[in-house]
Design a protein around this motif. Structure first.
Motif, PDB file in Angstrom:
ATOM      1  N   HIS A 247       0.831  -1.212   0.000  1.00  0.00           N
ATOM      2  CA  HIS A 247       0.000   0.000   0.000  1.00  0.00           C
ATOM      3  C   HIS A 247       0.859   1.253   0.000  1.00  0.00           C
ATOM      4  O   HIS A 247       0.433   2.298  -0.501  1.00  0.00           O
ATOM      5  CB  HIS A 247      -0.979  -0.014   1.184  1.00  0.00           C
ATOM      6  N   CYS A 248       2.068   1.188   0.593  1.00  0.00           N
ATOM      7  CA  CYS A 248       3.011   2.327   0.536  1.00  0.00           C
ATOM      8  C   CYS A 248       4.049   2.098  -0.562  1.00  0.00           C
ATOM      9  O   CYS A 248       4.387   2.994  -1.319  1.00  0.00           O
ATOM     10  CB  CYS A 248       3.766   2.456   1.853  1.00  0.00           C
ATOM     11  N   HIS A 249       4.599   0.880  -0.573  1.00  0.00           N
ATOM     12  CA  HIS A 249       5.666   0.550  -1.508  1.00  0.00           C
ATOM     13  C   HIS A 249       5.090   0.156  -2.867  1.00  0.00           C
ATOM     14  O   HIS A 249       5.108  -1.010  -3.253  1.00  0.00           O
ATOM     15  CB  HIS A 249       6.547  -0.567  -0.953  1.00  0.00           C
ATOM     16  N   THR A 257       9.645   6.881  -2.892  1.00  0.00           N
ATOM     17  CA  THR A 257      10.986   7.474  -2.791  1.00  0.00           C
ATOM     18  C   THR A 257      12.060   6.399  -2.728  1.00  0.00           C
ATOM     19  O   THR A 257      13.203   6.648  -3.058  1.00  0.00           O
ATOM     20  CB  THR A 257      11.111   8.325  -1.512  1.00  0.00           C
ATOM     21  N   SER A 258      11.692   5.213  -2.275  1.00  0.00           N
ATOM     22  CA  SER A 258      12.686   4.165  -2.045  1.00  0.00           C
ATOM     23  C   SER A 258      12.987   3.348  -3.297  1.00  0.00           C
ATOM     24  O   SER A 258      13.987   2.647  -3.350  1.00  0.00           O
ATOM     25  CB  SER A 258      12.176   3.217  -0.959  1.00  0.00           C
TER      26      SER A 258
ATOM     27  N   PRO B 232      20.565   5.645  -9.295  1.00  0.00           N
ATOM     28  CA  PRO B 232      19.612   4.866 -10.110  1.00  0.00           C
ATOM     29  C   PRO B 232      18.418   4.374  -9.293  1.00  0.00           C
ATOM     30  O   PRO B 232      18.381   4.544  -8.077  1.00  0.00           O
ATOM     31  CB  PRO B 232      20.457   3.673 -10.562  1.00  0.00           C
ATOM     32  N   ASP B 233      17.468   3.780  -9.967  1.00  0.00           N
ATOM     33  CA  ASP B 233      16.318   3.091  -9.368  1.00  0.00           C
ATOM     34  C   ASP B 233      15.355   4.024  -8.642  1.00  0.00           C
ATOM     35  O   ASP B 233      14.626   3.606  -7.752  1.00  0.00           O
ATOM     36  CB  ASP B 233      16.765   1.983  -8.385  1.00  0.00           C
ATOM     37  N   LEU B 234      15.378   5.312  -8.976  1.00  0.00           N
ATOM     38  CA  LEU B 234      14.447   6.237  -8.328  1.00  0.00           C
ATOM     39  C   LEU B 234      13.380   6.697  -9.302  1.00  0.00           C
ATOM     40  O   LEU B 234      13.540   6.632 -10.513  1.00  0.00           O
ATOM     41  CB  LEU B 234      15.208   7.447  -7.777  1.00  0.00           C
ATOM     42  N   ILE B 235      12.272   7.184  -8.733  1.00  0.00           N
ATOM     43  CA  ILE B 235      11.160   7.692  -9.533  1.00  0.00           C
ATOM     44  C   ILE B 235      11.618   8.931 -10.307  1.00  0.00           C
ATOM     45  O   ILE B 235      11.375   9.059 -11.498  1.00  0.00           O
ATOM     46  CB  ILE B 235       9.978   8.060  -8.617  1.00  0.00           C
TER      47      ILE B 235
END
Lengths: 339, 416
Positions: A247-249, A257-258, B232-235
């Motif tokens: 739901h967050c990830h 952000t992660s 890398p790997d970020l929105i």
């Protein structure tokens, strides 16, 4: 004018007038339950439901109900939260049995959370139950309480229990910054429920009661994380991560952000955490390099974050004043078998 | 008076009255707190939380003077035009030593034009102040610190706006963060000025962010002073257009205390300014003094030795200009610690003659990097040829005698 200003101040902006939902300060005023409120017996038009795999919240039990406005239906879809008509209310009660080996020996209801679909979208309201279990009162800032019970293994447990504040509700119930229910989706609801002694598929029951129209096609179902018959380790692990983390990830959730996406739809292995380095985890990495190291659960940050109650890095962030041991066993098994 | 005038006059009155009511709100909120300053700590905490949760748009949340122990985060969500104001940076102190709930001290989300000022946040379990999805986020005279100083068990970030637009961090302090003291991530239009960052792994870090001006800051006693990173790997894939100028970046020689697994854990002790994989960066008129390993490093993501699986990610720095800076260092060796220490000891072998500016020399074969280095006082340089196992280390900067178009100053727009 000035008097109006005072009135506006006294009633918080979240308690505004709405044609679909009338806010009440006391839970009893909604008349969701028939008879003694603490028995949580649904009144007419209120339907209980359950999820195949549910979010862990400090080992609390949950009693969920849905109230649809008269004559209105839910709109089905395969992959995300159903569209529900304005006026829909979801009612979730959190409680502990005094002794989990003996449910009939009584329970304590801690809180009731409402998700109400109003004219401008969904809103959250949380109510804290009194000691006498006769009433629950709206409290936007939540609270910290202590729970004491005997767990399923017969061990005495005394632990903190944080009742979330209003912004924290949105911590989970959030898609692109809008509040949204989580559990009311095909894959979570497509399972059995026992209605007054009769066990039946929930979605079928909803269709019979004109709450929803189901498609003739196959309806997806998540595995039941703690039922080995319901799916493979992989399926159960993904179901667990979906409801506890997804739901967050996910790409539109607050944890995007992660770059770690744990919802059921994710297919990219790196996004799922496999040999993925953390971005902004700080000490949350636990001196480990990757979110998931295939075959090595104790080198996987995922397990490390599940296996702590330090609020600085415990995951999920809410409802985790206790560690979910059985959840860790399942996810560890999944990582262990991963190649 | 005709009807139109009459109506305008009425409108004017309504506006006046609305303003008066807003001021009244603010006053009442102030009153509420002053009247209760003798309440027990827990009541103060609940009162603060109530103010955060129930604040109406266009109001001021005033926090009283004193040190307050809080056991859960203060969270402001979905508000417009709010000022959260203490009595002063060292006068209103929110201490989270006994925190049991929430991953940060103060959290501000999904809001427009929020000012946080004149207060200190201490000893949070996770990040001190995190703001996400805020358009117009102003930090003024705010301190975020871990009172025991540098420690690997401290929270990651001090002041942490992420996915925000129009961010001003002015006159703030950050101390003790186990990742970055002041960290701006995946944001755009950013000003960081007049701040002090000390005893953090990274003093100030701008990561995957666009249009940032970082100036007039003092950055000292961190592992690395100012980091400009694209990961890398970020929105938000691509940062850049960052100007770092007139900062005093000195003595950033703190031992690296980041927990392993973090990208900043790879920053060598003794780093002044590091640009990693970011494009369009101007570094000028800074004092970069006594950072013992490297004054300014320009490196690609490959230097981290982490695998790259993000096909949309560009791992090379380019369009980087380093000019008119003042470099100084004592005749000492670079760090001996970590992988970088090993590299300096065994491969680079600069001894005490350590170059101020280091370029890793890992280049995009298809598009050679533009790295311009000129007119720095005490300039010394090395291209360490990391791509070819450090075989052809070159101390000749003449290839980098070039000039790039100047990056325009950033413009911050605030909606009231």
């Amino acid at each position: 004018m000035i008097i109006a200003g005072f009135a506006a101040l006294l009633s918080f902006n979240q308690k505004k007038q709405d044609p679909y939902f009338q806010f009440h300060e006391n839970l009893s005023d909604y008349k969701f339950f028939a008879g003694k409120m603490a028995d949580l017996q649904p009144a007419a038009g209120i339907v209980p439901y359950d999820l195949n795999s549910a979010l862990f919240s400090n080992y609390a039990e949950k009693a969920r109900f849905i109230k649809l406005p008269k004559g209105k239906k839910i709109v089905y879809n395969d992959s995300s939260t159903f569209e529900m008509p304005p006026g829909t209310v979801l009612i979730k009660n959190f409680y502990y049995y005094n002794d989990f080996r003996e449910p009939e020996a009584g329970r304590r209801i801690i809180e009731t959370r409402l998700l109400a679909h109003m004219q401008d979208g969904w809103h959250t309201y949380q109510y804290i139950w009194n000691k006498e279990q006769t009433e629950a009162v709206f409290e936007p800032i939540g609270d910290v309480t202590t729970v004491e019970y005997i767990n399923a293994e017969g061990r005495k447990v005394k632990a903190n229990y944080v009742i979330p504040n209003q912004p924290q509700c949105k911590g989970c119930h959030n898609r692109n910054d809008t509040i949204l229910p989580i559990g009311i989706a095909a894959r979570h609801l497509n399972g059995n429920y026992t209605y007054a002694g009769k066990t039946q598929n929930q979605l079928q029951y909803w269709q019979q009661h004109k709450m929803i129209d189901l498609p003739p096609t196959n309806i997806p179902a998540n595995a039941i994380w703690d039922n080995e018959q319901s799916g493979t380790v992989e399926q159960r692990a993904r179901a667990y991560l979906d409801i506890n983390c997804g739901h967050c990830h996910n790409k539109s959730g607050p944890a995007n952000t992660s770059g770690l996406f744990l919802d059921i739809h994710e297919t990219n292995k790196t996004a799922l955490g496999v040999l993925k380095t953390p971005i902004a985890a700080g000490k949350g990495s636990g001196v480990l390099k990757y979110d998931i190291v295939p075959g090595v659960p104790n080198k996987s940050i995922l397990i490390y974050r599940m296996n702590t109650t330090d609020p600085g890095f415990a995951m999920p962030e809410i409802g985790r004043e206790q560690i979910h041991k059985e959840g860790i066993v399942l996810i560890s098994k999944w990582i262990k078998e991963m190649k | 008076m005709n009807d139109v005038q009459e109506e305008q006059k009425n409108l004017y009155f309504v506006e006046l009255q609305t303003n008066a009511i807003m001021k009244l709100y603010a006053l009442m909120i102030v009153f509420g707190l002053v009247a209760s300053s003798s309440f027990a700590q827990e009541d103060i905490q609940k009162q603060m939380q109530r103010q955060f949760v129930t604040a109406t748009d266009n109001s001021v949340i005033e926090l009283p003077e004193g040190t307050f122990q809080l056991n859960s985060s203060l969270w402001l969500d979905g508000k417009k035009n709010i000022v959260i104001k203490g009595k002063g940076k060292d006068k209103t102190i929110l201490n989270f030593n006994n925190q049991i709930s929430g991953a940060e001290g103060i959290k501000i989300t999904n809001s427009t034009t929020i000012t946080l000022q004149d207060l200190t946040v201490q000893d949070t379990k996770g990040d001190a102040i995190k703001t996400q999805h805020v358009n117009g986020m102003i930090f003024k005279q705010v301190k975020a610190e871990w009172t025991r100083g540098a420690h690997s068990k401290n929270g990651g970030y001090g002041i942490y706006p992420v996915q925000c637009t129009n961010v001003i961090i002015d006159g703030c302090e950050a101390r003790g963060a186990s990742d970055a003291g002041i960290y701006v991530g995946q944001s755009r239009h950013i000003v960081v000025k007049n701040c002090k960052a000390t005893e953090n792994v990274a003093g100030i870090e701008i990561e995957n962010s666009l249009y940032a001006d970082v100036f007039d800051n003092e950055v000292t006693n961190n592992t690395g002073g100012i980091l400009i990173f694209d990961l890398p790997d970020l929105i938000v894939k691509k940062g850049g257009y960052v100007r770092v100028f007139k900062n005093n970046v000195h003595h950033n020689n703190h031992i690296n205390f980041a927990p392993k697994g973090n990208i900043v854990g790879k920053v060598p002790q003794g780093t002044g300014i590091m640009i990693l994989a970011t494009n369009h960066v101007d570094v000028f008129e800074n004092k970069i003094i006594n950072n013992k390993t490297v004054g300014t490093a320009i490196v690609s993501y490959y230097i981290t030795e982490n695998p790259i699986k993000d096909s949309a990610y560009y791992p090379f720095p380019t369009a980087v200009a380093v000019y008119n800076n003042q470099y100084e260092r004592q005749q000492t060796k670079a760090t001996m610690k970590g992988r970088m220490g090993k590299l300096y000891r065994l491969k680079l072998r600069f001894g005490k003659n350590v170059p101020h500016i280091v370029y890793d020399g890992i280049v995009d074969k298809k598009s050679p990097a533009q790295i311009c280095i000129r007119d720095n006082s005490n300039q010394s340089f090395a291209n360490i040829d990391a791509e070819n196992k450090f075989k052809n280390i070159s101390r000749d900067a003449s290839k980098h005698q070039c000039q790039l178009p100047l990056i325009a100053p950033d413009e911050i727009k605030l909606n009231n």
